[in-house]
Design a protein around this motif. Structure first.
Motif, short mmCIF file in Angstrom:
data_model
loop_
_atom_site.label_atom_id
_atom_site.label_comp_id
_atom_site.label_asym_id
_atom_site.label_seq_id
_atom_site.Cartn_x
_atom_site.Cartn_y
_atom_site.Cartn_z
N ARG A 198 6.05 -5.84 -6.19
CA ARG A 198 4.53 -6.08 -6.17
C ARG A 198 3.69 -5.13 -5.21
NH1 ARG A 198 1.29 -8.12 -9.82
NH2 ARG A 198 -0.17 -9.90 -8.98
N ALA A 199 4.37 -4.74 -4.13
CA ALA A 199 3.76 -3.85 -3.18
C ALA A 199 3.71 -2.28 -3.91
CB ALA A 199 4.59 -3.76 -1.90
N ALA A 200 4.50 -2.07 -4.58
CA ALA A 200 4.23 -0.60 -5.40
C ALA A 200 3.23 -0.71 -6.58
CB ALA A 200 5.62 -0.25 -6.06
N GLN A 201 3.25 -1.97 -7.12
CA GLN A 201 1.95 -1.98 -7.84
C GLN A 201 0.52 -2.04 -7.29
OE1 GLN A 201 1.84 -2.74 -11.57
NE2 GLN A 201 0.07 -1.68 -10.84
N ALA A 202 0.66 -2.86 -6.15
CA ALA A 202 -0.66 -2.63 -5.33
C ALA A 202 -0.98 -1.28 -4.97
CB ALA A 202 -0.45 -3.64 -4.23
N VAL A 203 -0.08 -0.53 -4.59
CA VAL A 203 -0.29 0.94 -4.13
C VAL A 203 -0.81 1.62 -5.56
CG1 VAL A 203 1.04 3.03 -3.50
CG2 VAL A 203 1.63 0.91 -2.22
N ALA A 204 0.05 1.41 -6.59
CA ALA A 204 -0.54 2.29 -7.85
C ALA A 204 -1.99 1.89 -8.13
CB ALA A 204 0.18 1.82 -8.75
N TRP A 205 -2.45 0.60 -7.82
CA TRP A 205 -3.95 0.16 -7.81
C TRP A 205 -4.83 0.93 -7.22
CZ3 TRP A 205 -2.13 -5.58 -8.65
CH2 TRP A 205 -1.69 -5.69 -9.72
N PHE A 206 -4.62 0.93 -6.02
CA PHE A 206 -5.39 1.81 -4.90
C PHE A 206 -5.26 3.23 -5.44
CE2 PHE A 206 -4.70 -1.76 -1.82
CZ PHE A 206 -5.92 -1.90 -1.23
N ARG A 207 -4.21 3.85 -5.88
CA ARG A 207 -4.15 5.38 -6.27
C ARG A 207 -5.17 5.32 -7.30
NH1 ARG A 207 2.20 6.52 -5.34
NH2 ARG A 207 1.88 6.64 -2.91
N ARG B 142 -5.50 -1.00 6.16
CA ARG B 142 -4.48 -1.93 6.17
C ARG B 142 -4.77 -3.00 5.28
NH1 ARG B 142 -1.13 -1.56 11.86
NH2 ARG B 142 0.02 0.22 11.27
N TYR B 143 -3.92 -3.25 4.11
CA TYR B 143 -4.02 -4.36 3.25
C TYR B 143 -2.92 -5.07 3.34
CZ TYR B 143 -5.72 -6.87 -0.68
OH TYR B 143 -6.15 -7.71 -1.38
N VAL B 144 -2.85 -6.31 3.80
CA VAL B 144 -1.69 -7.13 3.71
C VAL B 144 -1.73 -8.03 2.40
CG1 VAL B 144 -0.53 -9.29 4.82
CG2 VAL B 144 -1.81 -7.69 6.32
N LEU B 145 -0.48 -7.68 1.79
CA LEU B 145 -0.40 -8.25 0.34
C LEU B 145 0.33 -9.72 0.43
CD1 LEU B 145 -0.98 -7.16 -2.58
CD2 LEU B 145 1.24 -6.51 -2.71
N VAL B 146 -0.49 -10.64 0.31
CA VAL B 146 0.24 -12.03 0.32
C VAL B 146 0.35 -12.52 -1.35
CG1 VAL B 146 0.07 -14.20 1.20
CG2 VAL B 146 -0.82 -12.24 2.38
N PRO B 147 1.45 -12.98 -1.82
CA PRO B 147 1.68 -13.52 -2.94
C PRO B 147 0.73 -14.62 -3.38
CG PRO B 147 3.70 -12.72 -2.14
CD PRO B 147 2.72 -12.60 -1.26
N GLY B 148 0.16 -14.32 -4.48
CA GLY B 148 -0.79 -15.76 -4.76
C GLY B 148 -2.23 -15.65 -3.99
N LEU B 149 -2.48 -14.91 -2.91
CA LEU B 149 -3.35 -14.85 -2.30
C LEU B 149 -4.43 -13.57 -2.33
CD1 LEU B 149 -2.78 -16.89 1.23
CD2 LEU B 149 -4.37 -17.41 -0.87
N THR B 150 -3.66 -12.46 -1.82
CA THR B 150 -4.41 -11.14 -1.70
C THR B 150 -4.05 -10.23 -2.78
OG1 THR B 150 -3.19 -10.25 -0.26
CG2 THR B 150 -4.87 -11.54 0.59
N ASP B 151 -3.03 -10.65 -3.67
CA ASP B 151 -2.34 -9.65 -4.66
C ASP B 151 -3.24 -9.59 -6.03
OD1 ASP B 151 -1.77 -12.37 -5.35
OD2 ASP B 151 0.44 -11.53 -5.69
N GLU B 152 -4.28 -10.25 -6.32
CA GLU B 152 -4.81 -10.34 -7.67
C GLU B 152 -5.39 -8.78 -7.69
OE1 GLU B 152 -5.15 -12.36 -10.11
OE2 GLU B 152 -3.73 -13.56 -8.97
N PRO B 153 -5.28 -8.05 -9.04
CA PRO B 153 -5.71 -6.70 -9.22
C PRO B 153 -7.23 -6.68 -8.97
CG PRO B 153 -4.47 -7.51 -11.07
CD PRO B 153 -4.74 -8.70 -10.07
N ASP B 154 -8.19 -7.61 -9.34
CA ASP B 154 -9.69 -7.60 -9.15
C ASP B 154 -9.94 -7.36 -7.45
OD1 ASP B 154 -10.12 -7.43 -11.67
OD2 ASP B 154 -10.57 -9.29 -11.84
N ASN B 155 -9.18 -8.22 -6.72
CA ASN B 155 -9.51 -8.11 -5.22
C ASN B 155 -9.07 -6.72 -4.74
OD1 ASN B 155 -10.03 -9.09 -2.54
ND2 ASN B 155 -8.05 -10.40 -2.53
N ILE B 156 -7.83 -6.40 -5.07
CA ILE B 156 -7.16 -5.05 -4.47
C ILE B 156 -8.17 -4.00 -5.14
CG2 ILE B 156 -5.54 -3.59 -4.73
CD1 ILE B 156 -3.42 -5.92 -5.20
#
Length: 279
Positions: A263-272, A201-215
């Protein structure tokens, strides 16, 4: 609510939105708490009908006590053992057994959450063992920080681990939680070696945990682990803010906007992109 340190039954009328801050004033401090036998535990609440805490329809037992102080925690009223009602383990098992037939029929089970269930290692192990004897699927919702407390015998009673990895950057992780990232990563590696089913589980917090490199750092760590069935991106929300206010806590994310669906969909795409099965 009776304030006493004598064990009670498990009252399902207690909601996790009940902000009675001190339910058991004589409870020990969470730091250094030893719970090897588990004849009683400190329970915050029990909810039924969950469809987000593992497969099927589930009962979720929220235990009191946590070592982390996450900036976006939506259950800050579970941080201390004193926030829970002291419940006898046999009474807790008896109450859970009442729901077992319905949960089995809906392909569900029991999830232990919190707080942090691994604070109460003996109590949670007994609950898991009894749930499995009742034919229930068992899930542990954990930060993994206390993963070393769970020996292999404990993990044999757990069918699924819901593991929160809150950041791939150790400095940011410490800033978000107040503890180190390394114990969680070690626990994840151990679960992989045991081939224990895991949902990250990865909580996506705008401006905190949503940076591409972190994900992508988290994704690259998780992707080779064949035991990881899902990576779940959980959009940050403000539904727990009222608890911080009611408890007089300093809520530093007051002005943080909820995470957008885009933004959540983008994070899912980066994980994929990194080879994870994400949703």
């Amino acid at each position: 609510m009776k304030h006493s340190d004598s064990p009670q039954g498990l009252d399902v009328s207690i909601s996790r939105h009940d902000l009675s801050a001190i339910r058991t004033p004589d409870a020990p401090e969470t730091l250094g708490f030893k719970d090897e036998v588990g004849q009683f535990g400190y329970v915050h609440s029990l909810e039924t009908g969950s469809m987000v805490d593992g497969p099927g329809v589930r009962a979720t037992l929220f235990l009191a006590g946590c070592m982390l102080r996450c900036q976006y925690c939506h259950n800050p009223d579970t941080w201390h053992l004193k926030c829970g009602t002291r419940v006898d383990v046999d009474a807790a098992i008896e109450r859970i057994s009442d729901f077992a037939p319905a949960l089995r029929s809906m392909n569900g089970g029991l999830t232990l959450s919190g707080g942090e269930p691994l604070v109460q290692i003996g109590f949670s192990k007994q609950i898991f063992a009894a749930a499995r004897q009742l034919g229930l699927h068992t899930a542990l919702d954990t930060s993994g920080f206390l993963g070393a407390h769970a020996d292999d015998a404990y993990l044999r009673e757990v069918d699924l681990v819901l593991l929160d990895i809150k950041s791939g950057d150790p400095a940011l992780y410490h800033r978000l939680t107040g503890v180190d990232l390394a114990p969680t990563l070690r626990f994840a590696e151990r679960l992989a070696a045991l081939n224990k089913p895991v949902w990250i589980r990865y909580v996506l917090v705008p401006g905190l945990t949503d940076e591409p490199d972190n994900i992508r750092t988290v994704a690259r760590f998780v992707a080779p682990m064949r035991n990881v069935e899902w990576v779940e991106v959980l959009p940050f929300h403000q539904m727990g803010a009222f608890k911080w206010h009611a408890l007089g806590l300093d809520y530093t994310l007051e002005d943080k906007p909820p995470c957008s669906a885009e933004r959540a969909a983008q994070a899912v795409a980066w994980f994929r992109d990194e080879g994870c099965r994400a949703r």
